[in-house]
Scaffold this motif. Structure first.
Motif, PDB file in Angstrom:
ATOM      1  N   UNK A  36       0.918  -1.127  -0.115  1.00  0.00           N
ATOM      2  CA  UNK A  36       0.026   0.049   0.036  1.00  0.00           C
ATOM      3  C   UNK A  36       0.947   1.266   0.068  1.00  0.00           C
ATOM      4  N   UNK A  37       0.192   2.177  -0.664  1.00  0.00           N
ATOM      5  CA  UNK A  37       1.045   3.826  -0.624  1.00  0.00           C
ATOM      6  C   UNK A  37      -0.261   4.657  -0.599  1.00  0.00           C
ATOM      7  N   UNK A  38       0.122   5.598   0.304  1.00  0.00           N
ATOM      8  CA  UNK A  38      -0.704   6.699   0.445  1.00  0.00           C
ATOM      9  C   UNK A  38      -0.800   7.593  -0.841  1.00  0.00           C
ATOM     10  N   UNK A  39      -1.835   8.192  -1.069  1.00  0.00           N
ATOM     11  CA  UNK A  39      -2.007   8.746  -2.536  1.00  0.00           C
ATOM     12  C   UNK A  39      -0.728   9.930  -2.650  1.00  0.00           C
ATOM     13  N   UNK A  40      -0.497  10.610  -1.710  1.00  0.00           N
ATOM     14  CA  UNK A  40       0.391  11.719  -1.497  1.00  0.00           C
ATOM     15  C   UNK A  40       1.643  11.381  -1.662  1.00  0.00           C
ATOM     16  N   UNK A  41       2.085  10.022  -1.006  1.00  0.00           N
ATOM     17  CA  UNK A  41       3.456   9.622  -1.448  1.00  0.00           C
ATOM     18  C   UNK A  41       3.755   8.965  -2.564  1.00  0.00           C
ATOM     19  N   UNK A  42       2.601   8.087  -3.081  1.00  0.00           N
ATOM     20  CA  UNK A  42       2.711   7.660  -4.378  1.00  0.00           C
ATOM     21  C   UNK A  42       2.821   8.452  -5.596  1.00  0.00           C
ATOM     22  N   UNK A  43       2.136   9.707  -5.263  1.00  0.00           N
ATOM     23  CA  UNK A  43       2.267  10.697  -6.422  1.00  0.00           C
ATOM     24  C   UNK A  43       3.883  11.216  -6.548  1.00  0.00           C
ATOM     25  N   UNK A  44       4.135  11.266  -5.348  1.00  0.00           N
ATOM     26  CA  UNK A  44       5.771  11.962  -5.263  1.00  0.00           C
ATOM     27  C   UNK A  44       6.726  11.086  -5.921  1.00  0.00           C
ATOM     28  N   UNK A  45       6.421   9.669  -5.977  1.00  0.00           N
ATOM     29  CA  UNK A  45       7.376   8.663  -6.220  1.00  0.00           C
ATOM     30  C   UNK A  45       7.988   8.828  -7.806  1.00  0.00           C
ATOM     31  N   UNK A  46       9.275   8.831  -8.205  1.00  0.00           N
ATOM     32  CA  UNK A  46       9.708   8.818  -9.492  1.00  0.00           C
ATOM     33  C   UNK A  46       9.083   7.925 -10.285  1.00  0.00           C
ATOM     34  N   UNK A  47       8.913   8.061 -11.465  1.00  0.00           N
ATOM     35  CA  UNK A  47       8.197   7.465 -12.337  1.00  0.00           C
ATOM     36  C   UNK A  47       8.669   5.844 -12.593  1.00  0.00           C
ATOM     37  N   UNK A  95       6.329   2.309 -11.982  1.00  0.00           N
ATOM     38  CA  UNK A  95       6.122   1.523 -13.007  1.00  0.00           C
ATOM     39  C   UNK A  95       6.787   0.006 -12.750  1.00  0.00           C
ATOM     40  N   UNK A  96       7.127  -0.042 -11.703  1.00  0.00           N
ATOM     41  CA  UNK A  96       7.610  -1.515 -11.041  1.00  0.00           C
ATOM     42  C   UNK A  96       6.714  -1.636  -9.874  1.00  0.00           C
ATOM     43  N   UNK A  97       5.631  -1.142  -9.442  1.00  0.00           N
ATOM     44  CA  UNK A  97       4.965  -1.583  -8.371  1.00  0.00           C
ATOM     45  C   UNK A  97       3.765  -2.014  -8.536  1.00  0.00           C
ATOM     46  N   UNK A  98       3.379  -3.429  -8.035  1.00  0.00           N
ATOM     47  CA  UNK A  98       1.817  -3.834  -8.039  1.00  0.00           C
ATOM     48  C   UNK A  98       1.507  -3.489  -6.376  1.00  0.00           C
ATOM     49  N   UNK A  99       0.601  -2.599  -6.339  1.00  0.00           N
ATOM     50  CA  UNK A  99       0.073  -2.043  -5.081  1.00  0.00           C
ATOM     51  C   UNK A  99      -1.304  -1.380  -5.041  1.00  0.00           C
ATOM     52  N   UNK A 100      -1.948  -1.097  -4.052  1.00  0.00           N
ATOM     53  CA  UNK A 100      -3.078  -0.287  -3.709  1.00  0.00           C
ATOM     54  C   UNK A 100      -2.693   1.026  -3.341  1.00  0.00           C
ATOM     55  N   UNK A 101      -3.195   2.124  -3.768  1.00  0.00           N
ATOM     56  CA  UNK A 101      -3.106   3.504  -3.618  1.00  0.00           C
ATOM     57  C   UNK A 101      -4.324   3.885  -2.872  1.00  0.00           C
ATOM     58  N   UNK A 102      -4.005   4.430  -1.784  1.00  0.00           N
ATOM     59  CA  UNK A 102      -5.309   4.720  -0.763  1.00  0.00           C
ATOM     60  C   UNK A 102      -5.104   6.210  -0.172  1.00  0.00           C
ATOM     61  N   UNK A 103      -6.283   6.751   0.180  1.00  0.00           N
ATOM     62  CA  UNK A 103      -6.341   7.992   0.881  1.00  0.00           C
ATOM     63  C   UNK A 103      -5.524   8.027   2.164  1.00  0.00           C
ATOM     64  N   UNK A 104      -5.765   7.011   2.968  1.00  0.00           N
ATOM     65  CA  UNK A 104      -5.018   6.662   4.101  1.00  0.00           C
ATOM     66  C   UNK A 104      -4.410   5.295   4.553  1.00  0.00           C
ATOM     67  N   UNK A 105      -3.455   5.223   4.815  1.00  0.00           N
ATOM     68  CA  UNK A 105      -2.902   3.872   4.899  1.00  0.00           C
ATOM     69  C   UNK A 105      -3.513   2.958   6.016  1.00  0.00           C
ATOM     70  N   UNK A 106      -3.881   1.763   5.738  1.00  0.00           N
ATOM     71  CA  UNK A 106      -4.680   0.988   6.531  1.00  0.00           C
ATOM     72  C   UNK A 106      -3.907  -0.094   7.068  1.00  0.00           C
ATOM     73  N   UNK A 107      -4.063  -0.489   8.336  1.00  0.00           N
ATOM     74  CA  UNK A 107      -3.123  -1.586   9.020  1.00  0.00           C
ATOM     75  C   UNK A 107      -3.337  -2.857   8.101  1.00  0.00           C
ATOM     76  N   UNK A 108      -2.073  -3.339   7.989  1.00  0.00           N
ATOM     77  CA  UNK A 108      -1.675  -4.506   7.231  1.00  0.00           C
ATOM     78  C   UNK A 108      -1.932  -5.865   8.190  1.00  0.00           C
ATOM     79  N   UNK A 109      -3.113  -6.675   7.820  1.00  0.00           N
ATOM     80  CA  UNK A 109      -3.152  -7.941   8.526  1.00  0.00           C
ATOM     81  C   UNK A 109      -2.248  -8.995   8.021  1.00  0.00           C
ATOM     82  N   UNK A 110      -1.381  -9.633   8.580  1.00  0.00           N
ATOM     83  CA  UNK A 110      -0.269 -10.542   7.730  1.00  0.00           C
ATOM     84  C   UNK A 110      -0.981 -11.535   7.158  1.00  0.00           C
ATOM     85  N   UNK A 111      -0.812 -11.657   5.714  1.00  0.00           N
ATOM     86  CA  UNK A 111      -1.565 -12.717   5.139  1.00  0.00           C
ATOM     87  C   UNK A 111      -0.634 -13.931   4.641  1.00  0.00           C
ATOM     88  N   UNK A 112       0.726 -13.715   4.819  1.00  0.00           N
ATOM     89  CA  UNK A 112       1.603 -14.716   4.246  1.00  0.00           C
ATOM     90  C   UNK A 112       2.219 -15.504   5.518  1.00  0.00           C
TER      91      UNK A 112
END
Length: 262
Positions: free
Chosen positions: A220-231, A235-252
């Motif tokens: 996950x990335x917050x929208x503000x942080x994601x938009x500031x990332x270099x292109x 281009x190498x991210x598989x992620x969710x872009x969210x308005x506010x970061x959500x707690x990660x429940x460990x799935x692996x």
């Protein structure tokens, strides 16, 4: 290519400064203590051993890591130019952690078993200097190609194969600033931590197109942080872009690691 298709692991010494790693270690310690307080914040990988998946923007140096020339070169050479970052987290084997059973991190895909192709990599970066008594990572080179006959959950080989792994075993004792890349299919284990020190290690997971390891994670990335990332990073991210970061429940969760090696 030769190292990863041969031994299944390669390394680069002194990729980052000790000061850079010290900052990372401080961030990981804070995130670890926070994760321990939240239900589902940390997943056990054996007694006194935890894994925590994190939000990349919560650590200093994320962009430095994923744009490092060695990391980019290894990903491009092995996984192709369209590789995707799918996971970032850390392992913490604390004092009293026991030997893990030999294992893979997930079942070998058909691409590897039939196509003889590696379609994912795990990068590891220690935050401390590792010594023999600190439960170093142990790996059996060349075993990424082993067929999972008799493996429990296609990940845990039978104990009858342990002598083969012990004969090949290499213990890795990196220093602050060193980085490694490995196939998570190469048979490995964490060893017993006999010291009074924890051995935190950052984990970065990267896939080739068509691999599905992102299903086990929640990058996950917050929208503000994601938009500031270099292109070149986006281009190498598989992620969710969210308005506010959500707690990660460990799935692996890796069920077979919950008990130490007898």
């Amino acid at each position: 290519m030769g190292g990863l298709y041969g031994d299944g692991i390669i390394g680069y010494k002194g990729a980052f400064s000790r000061e850079w790693v010290q900052d990372l270690g401080e961030d990981i310690e804070e995130l670890f203590q926070d994760a321990l307080k939240r239900p589902g914040g940390a997943v056990g990988r054996g007694p006194k051993r935890y894994y925590v998946e994190i939000h990349p923007e919560k650590i200093r140096g994320f962009v430095d890591l994923v744009t490092h020339p060695w990391v980019v070169a290894v990903c491009t050479a092995v996984l192709g130019p369209h590789y995707k970052i799918v996971e970032i987290g850390f392992d913490v084997p604390g004092p009293g952690a026991q030997d893990q059973p030999w294992h893979r991190d997930f079942p070998a895909p058909e691409d590897t078993l039939v196509g003889r192709r590696l379609n994912s990599l795990a990068f590891n970066l220690t935050t401390v200097d590792v010594f023999e008594d600190m439960g170093p990572f142990e790996i059996a080179p060349g075993t990424q190609w082993d067929t999972p006959e008799g493996f429990e959950h296609d990940m845990f080989p039978p104990k009858s194969l342990y002598p083969r792994y012990l004969e090949r075993a290499q213990r890795k004792m990196p220093k602050m600033g060193d980085i490694s890349a490995r196939s998570a299919l190469t048979i490995h284990r964490g060893t017993a931590n006999l010291s009074q020190k924890s051995r935190p290690v950052l984990v970065l997971g990267v896939d080739a197109p068509g691999a599905d390891n992102s299903e086990r994670h929640d990058l996950q990335f917050s929208r503000a942080y994601y938009e500031a990332l270099p292109d070149e990073v986006k281009q190498h991210l598989t992620c969710r872009v969210v308005e506010e970061l959500e707690p990660i429940v460990q799935a692996h969760s890796i069920e077979g690691l919950m008990m130490g090696e007898a």
